[in-house]
Motif scaffolding. Structure first.
Motif, PDB file in Angstrom:
ATOM      1  N   ALA A 161      60.738 -98.491 -87.845  1.00  0.00           N
ATOM      2  CA  ALA A 161      61.684 -97.877 -88.787  1.00  0.00           C
ATOM      3  C   ALA A 161      62.348 -98.930 -89.653  1.00  0.00           C
ATOM      4  O   ALA A 161      62.562 -98.720 -90.856  1.00  0.00           O
ATOM      5  N   ALA A 162      62.682-100.085 -89.063  1.00  0.00           N
ATOM      6  CA  ALA A 162      63.313-101.153 -89.838  1.00  0.00           C
ATOM      7  C   ALA A 162      62.347-101.705 -90.876  1.00  0.00           C
ATOM      8  O   ALA A 162      62.737-101.967 -92.026  1.00  0.00           O
ATOM      9  N   ALA A 163      61.077-101.877 -90.496  1.00  0.00           N
ATOM     10  CA  ALA A 163      60.086-102.356 -91.458  1.00  0.00           C
ATOM     11  C   ALA A 163      59.881-101.340 -92.566  1.00  0.00           C
ATOM     12  O   ALA A 163      59.673-101.703 -93.733  1.00  0.00           O
ATOM     13  N   ALA A 164      59.944-100.052 -92.220  1.00  0.00           N
ATOM     14  CA  ALA A 164      59.698 -98.990 -93.198  1.00  0.00           C
ATOM     15  C   ALA A 164      60.734 -98.987 -94.313  1.00  0.00           C
ATOM     16  O   ALA A 164      60.441 -98.562 -95.436  1.00  0.00           O
ATOM     17  N   VAL A 165      61.943 -99.438 -94.031  1.00  0.00           N
ATOM     18  CA  VAL A 165      62.983 -99.484 -95.062  1.00  0.00           C
ATOM     19  C   VAL A 165      62.547-100.383 -96.215  1.00  0.00           C
ATOM     20  O   VAL A 165      62.799-100.092 -97.388  1.00  0.00           O
ATOM     21  N   ALA A 166      61.848-101.479 -95.882  1.00  0.00           N
ATOM     22  CA  ALA A 166      61.388-102.405 -96.923  1.00  0.00           C
ATOM     23  C   ALA A 166      60.028-102.022 -97.478  1.00  0.00           C
ATOM     24  O   ALA A 166      59.649-102.487 -98.555  1.00  0.00           O
ATOM     25  N   PHE A 167      59.286-101.177 -96.771  1.00  0.00           N
ATOM     26  CA  PHE A 167      57.929-100.807 -97.182  1.00  0.00           C
ATOM     27  C   PHE A 167      58.046 -99.753 -98.278  1.00  0.00           C
ATOM     28  O   PHE A 167      57.833 -98.570 -98.071  1.00  0.00           O
ATOM     29  N   GLU A 168      58.342-100.226 -99.516  1.00  0.00           N
ATOM     30  CA  GLU A 168      58.723 -99.317-100.587  1.00  0.00           C
ATOM     31  C   GLU A 168      57.534 -98.776-101.379  1.00  0.00           C
ATOM     32  O   GLU A 168      57.504 -97.601-101.729  1.00  0.00           O
ATOM     33  N   VAL A 169      56.571 -99.628-101.705  1.00  0.00           N
ATOM     34  CA  VAL A 169      55.385 -99.175-102.436  1.00  0.00           C
ATOM     35  C   VAL A 169      54.177 -99.959-101.939  1.00  0.00           C
ATOM     36  O   VAL A 169      54.285-101.150-101.656  1.00  0.00           O
ATOM     37  N   PRO A 170      53.017 -99.300-101.811  1.00  0.00           N
ATOM     38  CA  PRO A 170      52.809 -97.861-101.974  1.00  0.00           C
ATOM     39  C   PRO A 170      53.364 -97.082-100.793  1.00  0.00           C
ATOM     40  O   PRO A 170      53.432 -97.603 -99.674  1.00  0.00           O
ATOM     41  N   ALA A 171      53.748 -95.827-101.035  1.00  0.00           N
ATOM     42  CA  ALA A 171      54.292 -94.974 -99.978  1.00  0.00           C
ATOM     43  C   ALA A 171      53.164 -94.597 -99.017  1.00  0.00           C
ATOM     44  O   ALA A 171      52.206 -93.936 -99.409  1.00  0.00           O
ATOM     45  N   GLN A 172      53.281 -95.030 -97.776  1.00  0.00           N
ATOM     46  CA  GLN A 172      52.230 -94.842 -96.786  1.00  0.00           C
ATOM     47  C   GLN A 172      52.773 -94.132 -95.540  1.00  0.00           C
ATOM     48  O   GLN A 172      53.942 -94.280 -95.194  1.00  0.00           O
ATOM     49  N   ASN A 173      51.911 -93.359 -94.879  1.00  0.00           N
ATOM     50  CA  ASN A 173      52.226 -92.877 -93.545  1.00  0.00           C
ATOM     51  C   ASN A 173      51.951 -94.001 -92.551  1.00  0.00           C
ATOM     52  O   ASN A 173      50.906 -94.646 -92.616  1.00  0.00           O
ATOM     53  N   ILE A 174      52.871 -94.215 -91.619  1.00  0.00           N
ATOM     54  CA  ILE A 174      52.661 -95.187 -90.552  1.00  0.00           C
ATOM     55  C   ILE A 174      52.537 -94.427 -89.236  1.00  0.00           C
ATOM     56  O   ILE A 174      53.451 -93.684 -88.853  1.00  0.00           O
ATOM     57  N   VAL A 175      51.400 -94.567 -88.555  1.00  0.00           N
ATOM     58  CA  VAL A 175      51.294 -94.104 -87.171  1.00  0.00           C
ATOM     59  C   VAL A 175      51.290 -95.337 -86.285  1.00  0.00           C
ATOM     60  O   VAL A 175      50.789 -96.395 -86.675  1.00  0.00           O
TER      61      VAL A 175
ATOM     62  N   GLN B  66      56.089 -92.643 -88.760  1.00  0.00           N
ATOM     63  CA  GLN B  66      57.213 -93.009 -89.615  1.00  0.00           C
ATOM     64  C   GLN B  66      56.780 -92.927 -91.066  1.00  0.00           C
ATOM     65  O   GLN B  66      55.740 -93.469 -91.442  1.00  0.00           O
ATOM     66  N   ALA B  67      57.572 -92.229 -91.879  1.00  0.00           N
ATOM     67  CA  ALA B  67      57.330 -92.173 -93.324  1.00  0.00           C
ATOM     68  C   ALA B  67      58.210 -93.219 -94.009  1.00  0.00           C
ATOM     69  O   ALA B  67      59.434 -93.131 -93.935  1.00  0.00           O
ATOM     70  N   PRO B  68      57.602 -94.220 -94.648  1.00  0.00           N
ATOM     71  CA  PRO B  68      58.380 -95.150 -95.459  1.00  0.00           C
ATOM     72  C   PRO B  68      58.253 -94.771 -96.925  1.00  0.00           C
ATOM     73  O   PRO B  68      57.786 -93.686 -97.265  1.00  0.00           O
ATOM     74  N   GLY B  69      58.622 -95.698 -97.787  1.00  0.00           N
ATOM     75  CA  GLY B  69      58.346 -95.480 -99.205  1.00  0.00           C
ATOM     76  C   GLY B  69      59.586 -95.232-100.033  1.00  0.00           C
ATOM     77  O   GLY B  69      60.550 -94.611 -99.582  1.00  0.00           O
ATOM     78  N   ARG B  70      59.532 -95.718-101.267  1.00  0.00           N
ATOM     79  CA  ARG B  70      60.583 -95.434-102.251  1.00  0.00           C
ATOM     80  C   ARG B  70      60.158 -94.171-102.995  1.00  0.00           C
ATOM     81  O   ARG B  70      59.175 -94.155-103.721  1.00  0.00           O
TER      82      ARG B  70
ATOM     83  N   LEU C 165      47.715 -97.087 -91.242  1.00  0.00           N
ATOM     84  CA  LEU C 165      48.313 -96.601 -92.483  1.00  0.00           C
ATOM     85  C   LEU C 165      47.394 -95.574 -93.138  1.00  0.00           C
ATOM     86  O   LEU C 165      46.174 -95.714 -93.124  1.00  0.00           O
ATOM     87  N   THR C 166      48.000 -94.545 -93.708  1.00  0.00           N
ATOM     88  CA  THR C 166      47.304 -93.614 -94.588  1.00  0.00           C
ATOM     89  C   THR C 166      48.193 -93.328 -95.782  1.00  0.00           C
ATOM     90  O   THR C 166      49.419 -93.462 -95.704  1.00  0.00           O
ATOM     91  N   ASN C 167      47.586 -92.921 -96.879  1.00  0.00           N
ATOM     92  CA  ASN C 167      48.363 -92.651 -98.080  1.00  0.00           C
ATOM     93  C   ASN C 167      49.202 -91.389 -97.884  1.00  0.00           C
ATOM     94  O   ASN C 167      48.689 -90.333 -97.524  1.00  0.00           O
ATOM     95  N   MET C 168      50.501 -91.492 -98.117  1.00  0.00           N
ATOM     96  CA  MET C 168      51.393 -90.356 -97.923  1.00  0.00           C
ATOM     97  C   MET C 168      51.237 -89.308 -99.018  1.00  0.00           C
ATOM     98  O   MET C 168      51.463 -88.123 -98.799  1.00  0.00           O
TER      99      MET C 168
END
Length: 856
Positions: free
Chosen positions: A468-482, A493-497, A357-360
């Motif tokens: 991608a399915a996990a990212a839908v729920a990964f709302e905050v904090p908005a993180q980059n997922i590699v 994958q970019a998640p986040g609200r 994870l990194t901060n988006m």
């Protein structure tokens, strides 16, 4: 970013001389110091377990927990974490609930923190999230809480942590309250707060406008992302035009004294929140994945090192969580980095997939300027009632404190939280009734969400669809997922609200870069970006993905996420090194990846040194410093005299160029934004920013500033390190010194200071460098303020060949040998073996512990 008031919660807990003497005397008693150390061998009974649970610990004290069921697995994790780190957990939940005064007693900083966090309502939102989570997630959180409470049962505070003994010398310490599952959810709010992106830049623009009433000039200090030089994360899509807006905020009365006072009050109030995972310059992360066709193992490699604040104990705790038989009923077989107080693993790998994870940097906050008249607020020409509630703050050993929290449709009002005479807020002007300005904060994390579900979904993810399915729920904090998989795939994958902001045809920018007029509903958020539209990449043609806080996509591509991101100097350096290595036919392996994580090449030097060497210095003494730069390899190594000198010159360049223009508290911290600002100015020798407005009848240019910076830095370092330049070294002043958040501050007795604060380590690296040991150029100190909080490299071809290192250690007990036993390894840029398979874990085990169901 603007310089922040760095709130270190080393409160006045130990400020009274008598108490200091008592503390010192108590802490020399071996019994009191070592009493809380847990038993990590043999057998312990844990109520509620369904079967025996095996816990092994390696030579660094890292536990691996093996259980037959998910209930037993997370119950055991709660028990083991409480053994090692309960005071840290307790401190965190007091902060996130706005109850710090209950722990430390009467203290101004603690009370200010409580007032602001109660106003934001972190705990209230976490309570609302409980019912949104799946039944499985709630059961995991409850099991973890039950395990924590099983450890706390029948233990007095002094047997749990030495910190309670110390605090008890000032205020009575009752047995800690039982852990509640919502305590874990509230910690997610603290993470989201410290990683909330551009609110500093947004308020800095508005406050700078008062000193520099020219929008175009203000925007020169917030340049656009240099996408012609630094590639974004997603590189495949062509740009279709930049949607950013920079229109002048003409009908925002930013020169109004009351409005500016409201902004200053909001700025000061939000700075009172304790730093929990890090804040300001240097907060970010590196991550990248390389496809198997380019690696020695033939399978992908993944690297991650989150750049966060440094503390003792460090932010992360390492753990392995394994179901004895992996099945649908018990699906976990994961290892990685956890957060004390939250079950599961946040970053790590399972048998199929590794993730980092990194901060988006998505823009998830906005300040709304409100026109408030008593308990009513103006919106679209009408006065509407504010929401008002009363919060009662308990103070250990003192009287309760009541505050009123006022909320508009946009969020809580944060400009009236603290009684701040120093920012110039007076009574409402008699000639302008109803026109009092206040500042409300809109923040995505104040809307209840399901990030708790995402934590556990990532732990069992096996492919891109699962991520991608996990990212839908990964709302905050908005993180980059590699991520990378053992079957050979890599991806992003970019998640986040992320809020949708309407493009308003008006004079106020509606892209989130300036405060918004709360009285005009056209500027309200219009909902959230559809998760299906969030950027993603799978198996890119170039064979790697780099996500290091740079822009996610080219300008104009995909949903608008943010304008204010990191400027990509770190990410581009990583890309350049990888590209060169792959072009030469080299194969990437664990060792070369770990070396890249500690790359210290300075982009600041690339930008500035050529101009510095053009300056003529007649005095030989002054020129001796400049001469260091002529043969320097531009690497910020700990033993480098040139690196030390260059850092001092850089701080002077910022001070001499901008101190006369910026408002108090917003001096340049030296991060990537300021590097981009200076890069854009270097060819303009007569830019108004170079001129020192405090000198009468003289107009300075670039070379005047650079010459003064070279000379001043030479004299400054002579006073600090001696006149012989060969005696200088970057690591002599650039020191990573983790500090205990409550007992580690200035003024504590030496014996306590040495107990809770590990010995500082000289390090290389610096701000916007791959080895990102950040420092604040405005502070007058070169000490490390943020750093890689851990480093890991995962080899998907042989998971047992992976490596990792933590900033301090696994234990939160200052008397433990594992309190900081990884710090020197980390400072040297080395990593440790990271076994995963059952055989490798057992071969590495030093201590064996069995948790058994309680009899009866």
């Amino acid at each position: 970013m603007p310089r922040r008031h760095r709130v270190r919660t080393a409160f006045v807990v130990v400020a009274v001389v008598v108490v200091l003497a008592l503390v010192a005397a108590a802490l020399v008693t071996t019994f009191l110091v070592r009493r809380p150390l847990p038993e990590v061998t043999g057998t312990q009974e844990v109520p509620g377990l369904g079967a025996d649970v095996q816990v092994t610990r390696d030579a660094r004290g890292v536990p691996t927990i093996v259980a037959d069921s998910t209930d037993d697995l997370f119950r055991a994790q709660g028990y083991v974490t409480a053994q090692d780190r309960f005071f840290e957990m307790d401190y965190r939940r007091h902060v996130t609930s706005g109850r710090l005064s209950e722990l430390v007693g009467a203290d101004e900083q603690a009370l200010e923190a409580d007032k602001v966090i109660r106003t934001l309502g972190w705990r209230r939102v976490a309570e609302q999230e409980w019912d949104l989570l799946t039944e499985d997630t709630r059961s995991y959180l409850q099991a973890y809480a039950d395990g924590v409470n099983a450890y706390l049962a029948d233990r007095d505070p002094g047997a749990i942590a030495v910190e309670y003994t110390v605090l008890g010398l000032r205020v009575p310490q009752r047995a800690p309250a039982a852990w509640d599952p919502v305590d874990s959810l509230a910690w997610l709010k603290a993470m989201a707060w410290d990683l909330r992106s551009n609110y500093d830049d947004e308020i800095a623009r508005a406050m700078t406008y008062r000193a520099v009433p020219d929008v175009a000039r203000v925007e020169e200090l917030f340049p656009a992302y240099p996408q012609d030089l630094h590639l974004p994360i997603v590189t495949s899509a062509p740009a279709v035009g930049d949607v950013e807006q920079t229109a002048a905020p003409a009908h925002l009365p930013l020169d109004d004294a009351d409005l500016q006072a409201a902004l200053a009050a909001a700025d000061r109030a939000l700075a009172a929140v304790p730093e929990l995972v890090g804040r300001g310059e240097g907060i970010g992360s590196n991550s990248w994945v390389v496809a198997g066709e380019h690696t020695a193992s033939g399978k992908p490699l993944l690297a991650n090192d989150p750049h966060l604040g440094i503390s003792a104990p460090g932010i992360w705790s390492q753990v392995g969580l394994r179901c004895a038989e992996v099945s649908d009923d018990c699906p976990f077989d994961v290892t990685g980095f956890a957060l004390a107080g939250l079950p599961g693993v946040i970053i790590g790998h399972n048998g199929d997939l590794a993730w980092g994870l990194t901060n988006m940097g998505a823009d998830v906050t906005d300040f709304f300027l409100e026109r408030v008249d008593g308990d009513r607020v103006l919106l679209d020409g009408e006065r509407r009632p504010l929401q008002v509630r009363t919060e009662t703050i308990a103070v250990a050993g003192g009287e309760d404190v009541e505050i009123q929290v006022r909320t508009t449709s946009h969020g809580p009002i944060v400009s009236d939280v603290l009684d701040l005479d120093g920012v110039g807020r007076g009574p409402v002007p008699e000639d302008a009734p109803g026109s009092r300005f206040e500042v409300a904060l809109a923040w995505t994390a104040l809307t209840p969400g399901r990030t708790g579900d995402a934590v556990f979904a990532m732990m069992t993810a096996a492919d891109a669809d699962d991520v991608a399915a996990a990212a839908v729920a990964f709302e905050v904090p908005a993180q980059n997922i590699v991520f990378a998989t053992t079957d050979g795939h890599i991806g992003y994958q970019a998640p986040g609200r992320v809020p949708v902001r309407a493009v308003v045809d008006g004079p106020v920018p509606s892209d989130g870069t300036w405060p918004r007029p709360g009285w005009d509903s056209r500027y309200d958020w219009q909902g959230w970006v559809d998760p299906a539209d969030m950027p993603r990449v799978l198996d890119p043609a170039e064979g790697f993905v780099v996500a290091a806080n740079q822009a996610v996509t080219p300008a104009g591509v995909g949903p608008f996420l943010a304008r204010d991101t990191d400027y990509g100097y770190r990410s581009q350096r990583i890309r350049d090194v990888l590209t060169e290595q792959l072009a030469a036919g080299g194969k990437v392996d664990v060792a070369s990846t770990a070396r890249l994580q500690t790359d210290r090449h300075s982009p600041y030097a690339d930008v500035l040194v050529p101009a510095l060497l053009e300056i003529d210095l007649d005095d030989a003494f002054d020129a001796a410093g400049q001469d260091l730069l002529r043969t320097w390899d531009r690497s910020m190594d700990a033993d480098s005299p040139a690196a030390m000198y260059f850092a001092a010159v850089w701080a002077q360049v910022l001070e001499l160029t901008f101190a006369d223009d910026l408002p108090a508290g917003h001096a340049p911290d030296g991060g990537s934004r300021w590097l981009e600002v200076v890069r854009g100015m270097l060819e303009n020798l007569t830019s108004p920013w170079w001129d020192d407005r405090t000198t009468s009848g003289v107009v300075e240019g670039r070379d005047d500033v650079l010459a003064r910076a070279l000379v001043t830095a030479r004299h400054e370092l002579t006073a600090q390190l001696g006149s012989r330049t060969e005696d200088w070294a970057w690591g002599k002043l650039h020191v990573a010194a983790p500090q205990h958040p409550v007992l580690g501050g200035a003024g504590v007795p030496g014996v306590l200071h040495r107990l809770v604060n590990p010995t500082g380590q000289p390090v290389g690296g610096g701000s916007s460098i791959v080895d990102a040991t950040g420092w604040d150029a405005a502070s007058g100190s070169y000490a490390v303020t943020s750093a890689p909080s851990m480093r890991m490299v995962v080899d998907l071809g042989d998971l047992d060949s992976s490596t990792w290192v933590n900033l301090t250690g696994t234990s939160g007990h200052p008397a433990s040998v594992h309190y900081a036993d990884q710090l020197e390894v980390w400072a040297r840029g080395e990593q440790l073996a990271w076994p995963y398979s059952p055989a490798a874990v057992e071969a590495d085990a030093v201590d064996h512990q069995t948790l058994v169901p309680a009899r009866g």
